[in-house]
Design a protein around this motif. Structure first.
Motif, PDB file in Angstrom:
ATOM      1  N   UNK A  82      -5.080  -8.208  15.832  1.00 44.61           N
ATOM      2  CA  UNK A  82      -5.257  -7.193  14.809  1.00 44.61           C
ATOM      3  C   UNK A  82      -6.158  -7.686  13.681  1.00 44.61           C
ATOM      4  N   UNK A  83      -6.109  -8.981  13.409  1.00 46.45           N
ATOM      5  CA  UNK A  83      -6.999  -9.527  12.378  1.00 46.45           C
ATOM      6  C   UNK A  83      -8.463  -9.341  12.780  1.00 46.45           C
ATOM      7  N   UNK A  84      -8.750  -9.484  14.061  1.00 53.62           N
ATOM      8  CA  UNK A  84     -10.119  -9.258  14.536  1.00 53.62           C
ATOM      9  C   UNK A  84     -10.523  -7.810  14.291  1.00 53.62           C
ATOM     10  N   UNK A  85      -9.588  -6.889  14.550  1.00 57.48           N
ATOM     11  CA  UNK A  85      -9.885  -5.470  14.324  1.00 57.48           C
ATOM     12  C   UNK A  85     -10.147  -5.200  12.845  1.00 57.48           C
ATOM     13  N   UNK A  86      -9.309  -5.769  11.980  1.00 62.88           N
ATOM     14  CA  UNK A  86      -9.490  -5.575  10.543  1.00 62.88           C
ATOM     15  C   UNK A  86     -10.830  -6.148  10.086  1.00 62.88           C
ATOM     16  N   UNK A  87     -11.168  -7.325  10.570  1.00 60.98           N
ATOM     17  CA  UNK A  87     -12.446  -7.923  10.197  1.00 60.98           C
ATOM     18  C   UNK A  87     -13.615  -7.076  10.687  1.00 60.98           C
ATOM     19  N   UNK A  88     -13.458  -6.473  11.851  1.00 56.49           N
ATOM     20  CA  UNK A  88     -14.500  -5.579  12.367  1.00 56.49           C
ATOM     21  C   UNK A  88     -14.673  -4.376  11.453  1.00 56.49           C
ATOM     22  N   UNK A  89     -13.550  -3.801  11.030  1.00 56.62           N
ATOM     23  CA  UNK A  89     -13.603  -2.614  10.174  1.00 56.62           C
ATOM     24  C   UNK A  89     -14.218  -2.951   8.818  1.00 56.62           C
ATOM     25  N   UNK A  90     -13.738  -4.015   8.177  1.00 56.47           N
ATOM     26  CA  UNK A  90     -14.219  -4.340   6.831  1.00 56.47           C
ATOM     27  C   UNK A  90     -15.676  -4.800   6.835  1.00 56.47           C
ATOM     28  N   UNK A  91     -16.135  -5.324   7.972  1.00 57.15           N
ATOM     29  CA  UNK A  91     -17.536  -5.738   8.046  1.00 57.15           C
ATOM     30  C   UNK A  91     -18.480  -4.550   8.076  1.00 57.15           C
ATOM     31  N   UNK A  92     -17.965  -3.402   8.503  1.00 58.80           N
ATOM     32  CA  UNK A  92     -18.810  -2.222   8.688  1.00 58.80           C
ATOM     33  C   UNK A  92     -18.538  -1.152   7.638  1.00 58.80           C
ATOM     34  N   UNK A  93     -17.274  -1.009   7.276  1.00 59.55           N
ATOM     35  CA  UNK A  93     -16.837   0.150   6.495  1.00 59.55           C
ATOM     36  C   UNK A  93     -16.329  -0.301   5.134  1.00 59.55           C
ATOM     37  N   UNK A  94     -16.876   0.295   4.077  1.00 58.70           N
ATOM     38  CA  UNK A  94     -16.437  -0.023   2.717  1.00 58.70           C
ATOM     39  C   UNK A  94     -15.767   1.187   2.076  1.00 58.70           C
ATOM     40  N   UNK A  95     -15.275   2.088   2.898  1.00 60.47           N
ATOM     41  CA  UNK A  95     -14.641   3.297   2.377  1.00 60.47           C
ATOM     42  C   UNK A  95     -13.251   2.981   1.832  1.00 60.47           C
ATOM     43  N   UNK A  96     -12.685   3.880   1.027  1.00 62.85           N
ATOM     44  CA  UNK A  96     -11.314   3.654   0.527  1.00 62.85           C
ATOM     45  C   UNK A  96     -10.305   3.465   1.651  1.00 62.85           C
ATOM     46  N   UNK A  97     -10.466   4.202   2.752  1.00 59.80           N
ATOM     47  CA  UNK A  97      -9.530   4.063   3.874  1.00 59.80           C
ATOM     48  C   UNK A  97      -9.603   2.663   4.470  1.00 59.80           C
ATOM     49  N   UNK A  98     -10.804   2.116   4.600  1.00 62.98           N
ATOM     50  CA  UNK A  98     -10.960   0.772   5.155  1.00 62.98           C
ATOM     51  C   UNK A  98     -10.362  -0.276   4.218  1.00 62.98           C
ATOM     52  N   UNK A  99     -10.603  -0.093   2.912  1.00 58.73           N
ATOM     53  CA  UNK A  99     -10.031  -1.068   1.958  1.00 58.73           C
ATOM     54  C   UNK A  99      -8.505  -0.983   1.953  1.00 58.73           C
ATOM     55  N   UNK A 100      -7.960   0.233   2.090  1.00 58.31           N
ATOM     56  CA  UNK A 100      -6.509   0.383   2.144  1.00 58.31           C
ATOM     57  C   UNK A 100      -5.942  -0.267   3.397  1.00 58.31           C
ATOM     58  N   UNK A 101      -6.646  -0.177   4.512  1.00 56.03           N
ATOM     59  CA  UNK A 101      -6.191  -0.803   5.756  1.00 56.03           C
ATOM     60  C   UNK A 101      -6.142  -2.324   5.605  1.00 56.03           C
ATOM     61  N   UNK A 102      -7.157  -2.892   4.949  1.00 54.76           N
ATOM     62  CA  UNK A 102      -7.169  -4.338   4.733  1.00 54.76           C
ATOM     63  C   UNK A 102      -6.005  -4.767   3.842  1.00 54.76           C
ATOM     64  N   UNK A 103      -5.732  -3.990   2.815  1.00 51.57           N
ATOM     65  CA  UNK A 103      -4.612  -4.308   1.929  1.00 51.57           C
ATOM     66  C   UNK A 103      -3.278  -4.221   2.662  1.00 51.57           C
ATOM     67  N   UNK A 104      -3.106  -3.175   3.477  1.00 51.02           N
ATOM     68  CA  UNK A 104      -1.870  -3.033   4.252  1.00 51.02           C
ATOM     69  C   UNK A 104      -1.695  -4.177   5.232  1.00 51.02           C
ATOM     70  N   UNK A 105      -2.787  -4.649   5.801  1.00 48.98           N
ATOM     71  CA  UNK A 105      -2.692  -5.776   6.735  1.00 48.98           C
ATOM     72  C   UNK A 105      -2.272  -7.048   6.007  1.00 48.98           C
ATOM     73  N   UNK A 106      -2.764  -7.238   4.800  1.00 48.86           N
ATOM     74  CA  UNK A 106      -2.342  -8.403   4.020  1.00 48.86           C
ATOM     75  C   UNK A 106      -0.844  -8.333   3.712  1.00 48.86           C
ATOM     76  N   UNK A 107      -0.358  -7.141   3.397  1.00 56.00           N
ATOM     77  CA  UNK A 107       1.073  -6.975   3.127  1.00 56.00           C
ATOM     78  C   UNK A 107       1.889  -7.304   4.382  1.00 56.00           C
ATOM     79  N   UNK A 108       1.443  -6.814   5.528  1.00 56.28           N
ATOM     80  CA  UNK A 108       2.127  -7.140   6.780  1.00 56.28           C
ATOM     81  C   UNK A 108       2.066  -8.637   7.053  1.00 56.28           C
ATOM     82  N   UNK A 109       0.947  -9.248   6.703  1.00 53.84           N
ATOM     83  CA  UNK A 109       0.811 -10.693   6.917  1.00 53.84           C
ATOM     84  C   UNK A 109       1.840 -11.483   6.126  1.00 53.84           C
ATOM     85  N   UNK A 110       2.129 -11.034   4.908  1.00 52.45           N
ATOM     86  CA  UNK A 110       3.146 -11.734   4.119  1.00 52.45           C
ATOM     87  C   UNK A 110       4.535 -11.566   4.750  1.00 52.45           C
ATOM     88  N   UNK A 111       4.820 -10.381   5.273  1.00 54.19           N
ATOM     89  CA  UNK A 111       6.104 -10.190   5.967  1.00 54.19           C
ATOM     90  C   UNK A 111       6.189 -11.078   7.208  1.00 54.19           C
TER      91      UNK A 111
END
Length: 472
Positions: free
Chosen positions: A91-120
């Motif tokens: 999933x980290x690969x997917x997130x990195x793929x998204x953030x490398x291409x997309x700078x939209x609010x939805x993409x930034x929110x996805x990256x933040x949610x993944x960081x939250x899941x990472x802490x859990x």
């Protein structure tokens, strides 16, 4: 020795073990059995002696059962931990793929949610590791209670790992649209960059071909040189400048290089067209010079035969025509110089100016002749102009009454005004020896335009052209 069917054959020994017979009854028999069983016990003890570097105490069936259950819980937790770690990496690969291409609010929110899941994930992983480290299931003196506690903690750790894995899977499923868009962009990256490079090469080759024909194309060469920094950024790659920005840059370079190539390929034709326009406009300027000289006789006749109002606005035509033709000839010489210097945009702009000047002159010169022609016609037969205008009014009136018993006031009023205006114009023809025929023609033209506007309004309101009416 022959074995009886259905029973296992007894093992035969070539030399049966020797026994020491001691007379004396049962004690002698026990001694004999003891000597025979010693080698068997030694053989049973050897595996235990070498397993784990020592011997394990025997604590009974319950302790070993608890140990086995704890070990099974440990294995299940390890499997859950491995699966969660693998899923997180994917999933980290997917997130990195998204953030490398997309700078939209939805993409930034996805990256933040993944960081939250990472802490859990870090938290539950830490509890799992602590549970593993807290219990040594290989201890010889492991008690049943300790094994049971280990099983419980490891099972709890496994359940937490599974729950987080499920949350991670759900989160991954929600990334479908973003990931699809990002993968589409990545799929476009390499082809877009390659197309840009090929477009630049094509533009360069086209310029070389044009230069071989003696055309410099300096402005196109300058535009191509201006793309050099863009090519440098494309070569540096998306890692430095971002995928989306690189794709957009590649498409922009491709468009600009394609335009340069197209203009370069068309340049020989453009040069030929400019040469043709130079000759054509020069010929037209000469013809207009001749025609402008014929305006004075036309004005003289207008002055002699018609009222001043019919020709006063044409008084400046000869002088203005001569001035415009001289200006056009000057611009033609400048256009020729620009063409010789291969300043193609300047030559094209100057030729457009020449054409506009000659058009204005042509209209002015033609206006004098047309004025005389129309005035002659109305002076000879004013009734033709009157009937033409009345026909336009009647045609509009028939359309206004079509399907109605009374006309719409919005249509009737302007048509009534048109009738009155025509009658007043007719009245001017009867005043004096030299009627203002030009005013009369101007009025009849205005009346026909008024009728045409009413017809257009009626047709628009009724949804299109209607049958039964003639065009005014």
């Amino acid at each position: 020795m022959t074995a009886t069917p259905g029973t296992p054959a007894k093992r035969s020994y070539p030399h049966p073990p020797s026994t020491v017979r001691i007379r004396g009854g049962s004690s002698a028999l026990r001694d004999t059995l003891t000597l025979m069983t010693l080698p068997v016990l030694a053989a049973l003890a050897l595996p235990a002696a070498f397993a784990g570097g020592g011997t394990r105490r025997w604590f009974g069936g319950r302790a070993e059962s608890q140990r086995a259950e704890a070990q099974a819980a440990k294995d299940a937790a390890a499997a859950a931990f491995y699966e969660l770690d693998t899923a997180q990496r994917d999933l980290r690969i997917s997130i990195e793929t998204i953030t490398a291409v997309d700078d939209s609010p939805a993409a930034r929110r996805a990256a933040t949610d993944f960081e939250t899941l990472g802490r859990r994930i870090d938290e539950v992983s830490q509890r799992y590791i602590q549970a593993v480290d807290a219990h040594d299931l290989d201890r010889d003196d492991l008690e049943a209670a300790a094994a049971s506690r280990a099983r419980s903690e490891l099972t709890s750790a496994k359940d937490e790992l599974i729950r987080v894995r499920q949350d991670l899977d759900r989160f991954g499923g929600s990334l479908g649209p973003l990931l699809g868009k990002a993968e589409t962009q990545l799929a476009r990256l390499a082809p877009a960059v390659e197309r840009a490079r090929q477009a630049l090469l094509g533009a360069s080759n086209a310029l070389d071909s044009v230069r071989e024909k003696g055309l410099r194309a300096d402005d196109l060469a300058g535009r191509l040189a201006a793309l050099s920094p863009e090519l440098t950024k494309l070569n540096q790659g998306a890692g430095q400048h971002g995928v989306q920005q690189t794709v957009e840059r590649a498409e922009r370079v491709q468009r600009e290089a394609g335009a340069i190539r197209a203009e370069a390929e068309r340049l020989p034709q453009k040069a030929a067209e400019i040469d043709h326009r130079l000759v054509s406009l020069r010929t037209r300027a000469q013809a207009l010079t001749t025609r402008a000289g014929q305006v004075d006789p036309v004005l003289s006749e207008l002055r002699r035969r018609f009222a001043a109002a019919c020709w006063q606005d044409l008084q400046q035509v000869p002088e203005q025509a001569a001035r415009d033709v001289r200006q056009a000839e000057l611009k033609l010489r400048e256009a020729q110089a620009a063409r010789d210097a291969q300043h193609w945009p300047d030559a094209t702009s100057l030729l457009s100016t020449v054409r506009a000047l000659l058009n204005t002159t042509d209209e002015a010169v033609s206006a004098a002749g047309d004025r005389l022609t129309r005035l002659n016609a109305v002076q000879k037969d004013p009734q033709a102009e009157i009937e033409r205008t009345r026909f336009a009014i009647r045609d509009a009136q028939r359309l206004a009454m079509s399907g109605r018993t009374t006309p719409d006031p919005r249509h009737a009023r302007p048509l009534d005004d048109a009738v009155g205006r025509l009658e007043r114009a007719i009245g001017t023809l009867e005043a004096g020896r030299h009627p203002d025929y030009w005013h009369f023609l101007s009025e009849t033209e205005a009346v026909r335009q008024m009728a045409a506007l009413v017809v257009a309004r009626i047709r628009e309101e009724r949804g299109g052209p209607l049958s039964g009416g003639s065009r005014p």
